[in-house]
Design a protein around this motif. Structure first.
Motif, PDB file in Angstrom:
ATOM      1  N   PRO A  61     -33.597  -6.871  65.293  1.00 24.54           N
ATOM      2  CA  PRO A  61     -33.418  -6.623  63.859  1.00 24.54           C
ATOM      3  C   PRO A  61     -34.199  -7.653  63.037  1.00 24.54           C
ATOM      4  O   PRO A  61     -34.234  -8.833  63.371  1.00 24.54           O
ATOM      5  CB  PRO A  61     -31.906  -6.804  63.661  1.00 24.54           C
ATOM      6  N   GLY A  62     -34.851  -7.179  61.981  1.00 28.86           N
ATOM      7  CA  GLY A  62     -35.643  -8.086  61.159  1.00 28.86           C
ATOM      8  C   GLY A  62     -36.868  -8.608  61.887  1.00 28.86           C
ATOM      9  O   GLY A  62     -37.309  -9.739  61.672  1.00 28.86           O
ATOM     10  N   TYR A  63     -37.434  -7.770  62.755  1.00 33.11           N
ATOM     11  CA  TYR A  63     -38.523  -8.179  63.642  1.00 33.11           C
ATOM     12  C   TYR A  63     -39.755  -8.714  62.891  1.00 33.11           C
ATOM     13  O   TYR A  63     -39.948  -8.468  61.701  1.00 33.11           O
ATOM     14  CB  TYR A  63     -38.928  -7.021  64.543  1.00 33.11           C
ATOM     15  N   THR A  64     -40.588  -9.419  63.651  1.00 35.39           N
ATOM     16  CA  THR A  64     -41.858  -9.936  63.142  1.00 35.39           C
ATOM     17  C   THR A  64     -42.986  -9.005  63.567  1.00 35.39           C
ATOM     18  O   THR A  64     -43.035  -8.575  64.727  1.00 35.39           O
ATOM     19  CB  THR A  64     -42.141 -11.342  63.708  1.00 35.39           C
ATOM     20  N   ALA A  65     -43.882  -8.693  62.641  1.00 39.37           N
ATOM     21  CA  ALA A  65     -45.091  -7.925  62.961  1.00 39.37           C
ATOM     22  C   ALA A  65     -46.312  -8.782  62.631  1.00 39.37           C
ATOM     23  O   ALA A  65     -46.301  -9.578  61.687  1.00 39.37           O
ATOM     24  CB  ALA A  65     -45.135  -6.623  62.175  1.00 39.37           C
ATOM     25  N   VAL A  66     -47.343  -8.610  63.413  1.00 37.94           N
ATOM     26  CA  VAL A  66     -48.593  -9.360  63.255  1.00 37.94           C
ATOM     27  C   VAL A  66     -49.743  -8.359  63.243  1.00 37.94           C
ATOM     28  O   VAL A  66     -49.741  -7.399  64.022  1.00 37.94           O
ATOM     29  CB  VAL A  66     -48.789 -10.354  64.424  1.00 37.94           C
ATOM     30  N   HIS A  67     -50.723  -8.574  62.357  1.00 38.70           N
ATOM     31  CA  HIS A  67     -51.923  -7.739  62.373  1.00 38.70           C
ATOM     32  C   HIS A  67     -53.088  -8.572  62.882  1.00 38.70           C
ATOM     33  O   HIS A  67     -53.553  -9.492  62.213  1.00 38.70           O
ATOM     34  CB  HIS A  67     -52.244  -7.206  60.972  1.00 38.70           C
ATOM     35  N   ARG A  68     -53.549  -8.252  64.086  1.00 39.62           N
ATOM     36  CA  ARG A  68     -54.702  -8.940  64.675  1.00 39.62           C
ATOM     37  C   ARG A  68     -55.916  -8.028  64.547  1.00 39.62           C
ATOM     38  O   ARG A  68     -56.068  -7.060  65.275  1.00 39.62           O
ATOM     39  CB  ARG A  68     -54.445  -9.277  66.151  1.00 39.62           C
ATOM     40  N   ARG A  69     -56.790  -8.354  63.594  1.00 33.45           N
ATOM     41  CA  ARG A  69     -57.985  -7.538  63.314  1.00 33.45           C
ATOM     42  C   ARG A  69     -59.190  -8.222  63.946  1.00 33.45           C
ATOM     43  O   ARG A  69     -59.918  -8.973  63.303  1.00 33.45           O
ATOM     44  CB  ARG A  69     -58.146  -7.396  61.805  1.00 33.45           C
ATOM     45  N   ALA A  70     -59.388  -7.951  65.235  1.00 27.33           N
ATOM     46  CA  ALA A  70     -60.413  -8.658  66.006  1.00 27.33           C
ATOM     47  C   ALA A  70     -61.816  -8.433  65.457  1.00 27.33           C
ATOM     48  O   ALA A  70     -62.668  -9.318  65.519  1.00 27.33           O
ATOM     49  CB  ALA A  70     -60.341  -8.225  67.469  1.00 27.33           C
ATOM     50  N   GLU A  71     -62.066  -7.249  64.900  1.00 32.04           N
ATOM     51  CA  GLU A  71     -63.410  -6.929  64.403  1.00 32.04           C
ATOM     52  C   GLU A  71     -63.814  -7.809  63.226  1.00 32.04           C
ATOM     53  O   GLU A  71     -65.002  -7.965  62.934  1.00 32.04           O
ATOM     54  CB  GLU A  71     -63.472  -5.455  64.009  1.00 32.04           C
ATOM     55  N   LEU A  72     -62.839  -8.393  62.545  1.00 29.73           N
ATOM     56  CA  LEU A  72     -63.137  -9.231  61.381  1.00 29.73           C
ATOM     57  C   LEU A  72     -63.195 -10.718  61.726  1.00 29.73           C
ATOM     58  O   LEU A  72     -63.250 -11.554  60.821  1.00 29.73           O
ATOM     59  CB  LEU A  72     -62.069  -9.018  60.294  1.00 29.73           C
ATOM     60  N   ALA A  73     -63.223 -11.053  62.996  1.00 29.99           N
ATOM     61  CA  ALA A  73     -63.179 -12.466  63.401  1.00 29.99           C
ATOM     62  C   ALA A  73     -64.373 -13.270  62.904  1.00 29.99           C
ATOM     63  O   ALA A  73     -64.303 -14.501  62.810  1.00 29.99           O
ATOM     64  CB  ALA A  73     -63.095 -12.575  64.922  1.00 29.99           C
ATOM     65  N   HIS A  74     -65.472 -12.575  62.564  1.00 32.47           N
ATOM     66  CA  HIS A  74     -66.675 -13.282  62.111  1.00 32.47           C
ATOM     67  C   HIS A  74     -67.183 -12.758  60.766  1.00 32.47           C
ATOM     68  O   HIS A  74     -68.309 -13.059  60.374  1.00 32.47           O
ATOM     69  CB  HIS A  74     -67.793 -13.157  63.150  1.00 32.47           C
ATOM     70  N   LEU A  75     -66.368 -11.971  60.071  1.00 36.32           N
ATOM     71  CA  LEU A  75     -66.821 -11.366  58.817  1.00 36.32           C
ATOM     72  C   LEU A  75     -66.036 -11.899  57.620  1.00 36.32           C
ATOM     73  O   LEU A  75     -64.939 -12.424  57.761  1.00 36.32           O
ATOM     74  CB  LEU A  75     -66.658  -9.842  58.894  1.00 36.32           C
ATOM     75  N   TYR A  76     -66.626 -11.717  56.424  1.00 37.35           N
ATOM     76  CA  TYR A  76     -65.966 -12.036  55.167  1.00 37.35           C
ATOM     77  C   TYR A  76     -65.473 -13.482  55.149  1.00 37.35           C
ATOM     78  O   TYR A  76     -66.257 -14.399  55.395  1.00 37.35           O
ATOM     79  CB  TYR A  76     -64.845 -11.043  54.857  1.00 37.35           C
ATOM     80  N   ASN A  77     -64.209 -13.721  54.913  1.00 37.89           N
ATOM     81  CA  ASN A  77     -63.696 -15.095  54.872  1.00 37.89           C
ATOM     82  C   ASN A  77     -63.748 -15.791  56.226  1.00 37.89           C
ATOM     83  O   ASN A  77     -63.584 -17.004  56.305  1.00 37.89           O
ATOM     84  CB  ASN A  77     -62.247 -15.108  54.368  1.00 37.89           C
ATOM     85  N   CYS A  78     -63.959 -15.031  57.293  1.00 41.51           N
ATOM     86  CA  CYS A  78     -64.039 -15.613  58.636  1.00 41.51           C
ATOM     87  C   CYS A  78     -65.483 -15.910  59.046  1.00 41.51           C
ATOM     88  O   CYS A  78     -65.728 -16.354  60.171  1.00 41.51           O
ATOM     89  CB  CYS A  78     -63.398 -14.673  59.654  1.00 41.51           C
ATOM     90  N   HIS A  79     -66.423 -15.668  58.131  1.00 42.11           N
ATOM     91  CA  HIS A  79     -67.836 -15.940  58.418  1.00 42.11           C
ATOM     92  C   HIS A  79     -68.144 -17.404  58.098  1.00 42.11           C
ATOM     93  O   HIS A  79     -68.900 -17.727  57.184  1.00 42.11           O
ATOM     94  CB  HIS A  79     -68.731 -15.008  57.605  1.00 42.11           C
ATOM     95  N   VAL A  80     -67.526 -18.291  58.847  1.00 46.43           N
ATOM     96  CA  VAL A  80     -67.677 -19.737  58.689  1.00 46.43           C
ATOM     97  C   VAL A  80     -67.714 -20.347  60.089  1.00 46.43           C
ATOM     98  O   VAL A  80     -67.354 -19.689  61.070  1.00 46.43           O
ATOM     99  CB  VAL A  80     -66.509 -20.347  57.878  1.00 46.43           C
TER     100      VAL A  80
END
Length: 215
Positions: free
Chosen positions: A56-75
């Motif tokens: 109950p009240g579980y935790t969910a995580v969104h792992r967007r692997a394709e964005l690992a090097h794009l946008y704010n992750c392009h550092v």
């Protein structure tokens, strides 16, 4: 809402330009009445089935692997925010910080299911052996867009959501959560501007500078 599910890599720049034009017609920051959105019966059954596998009240995580090097992750790698790779160590740090480390397993929505399952099954990568995850396994596995829809509502229904601020998918899940009564927030989620709650906005670090305001 337009989704390009399959494409030829040969399309290259043409695909990118076409995507921008699609978003100009139906942009991510187009007004969306989230408060009216409900899952179809088949989707709702899968969301309910998954929720029974979680606390109950579980935790969910969104792992967007394709964005690992794009946008704010392009550092450079040392400067990447933790959500870029959503490594088990980062997930565990957040769970500890929020006092949610005993609510196991957690659900992970991801664009690379096999890679994610392998990463979180590797005991040498886990900061704590009690960290356990669930990913989608069910009758809709052969229907990628149906799985994405299930995961959207699993994320929206979570007691706690660790999302990816540069992902429009995360942004829509957070939009659904903000429209709930009472509203549910997303962990440390940055909204690049503050439109009315029925608007999706555009993810931080959009593909082109100023794209959010231009659309």
């Amino acid at each position: 809402y337009c989704v390009v599910d399959n494409h030829s890599p040969a399309l290259g720049l043409l695909r990118r330009v076409a995507a921008y034009r699609l978003f100009r017609l139906l942009p991510a920051n187009h007004s969306r009445p989230y408060h009216l959105l409900r899952p179809a019966a088949r989707i709702a059954r899968e969301v309910h089935r998954i929720s029974r596998e979680l606390p109950p009240g579980y935790t969910a995580v969104h792992r967007r692997a394709e964005l690992a090097h794009l946008y704010n992750c392009h550092v450079p790698e040392p400067e990447k925010p933790g959500y870029c790779r959503m490594h088990p160590r980062y997930v565990w740090e957040v769970l500890l910080r929020e006092g949610r480390q005993t609510l196991m397993p957690i659900y992970i929505a991801t664009d690379r299911r096999a890679e994610t399952e392998q990463l979180f099954a590797n005991r040498s990568e886990l900061p704590d052996p009690s960290l356990r995850v669930v990913t989608y396994r069910g009758p809709l596995q052969g229907l990628p867009l149906a799985v994405v829809t299930v995961e959207l509502f699993v994320m929206a229904s979570a007691g706690f959501l660790l999302a990816h601020p540069s992902s429009s998918f995360s942004l829509n899940a957070c939009g659904l959560r903000r429209a709930m009564n009472p509203p549910r927030q997303c962990y440390n989620f940055t909204y690049c501007f503050s439109p009315p709650s029925i608007n999706a906005g555009w993810p931080c670090g959009a593909p082109l500078p100023g794209l959010s305001s231009a659309l």
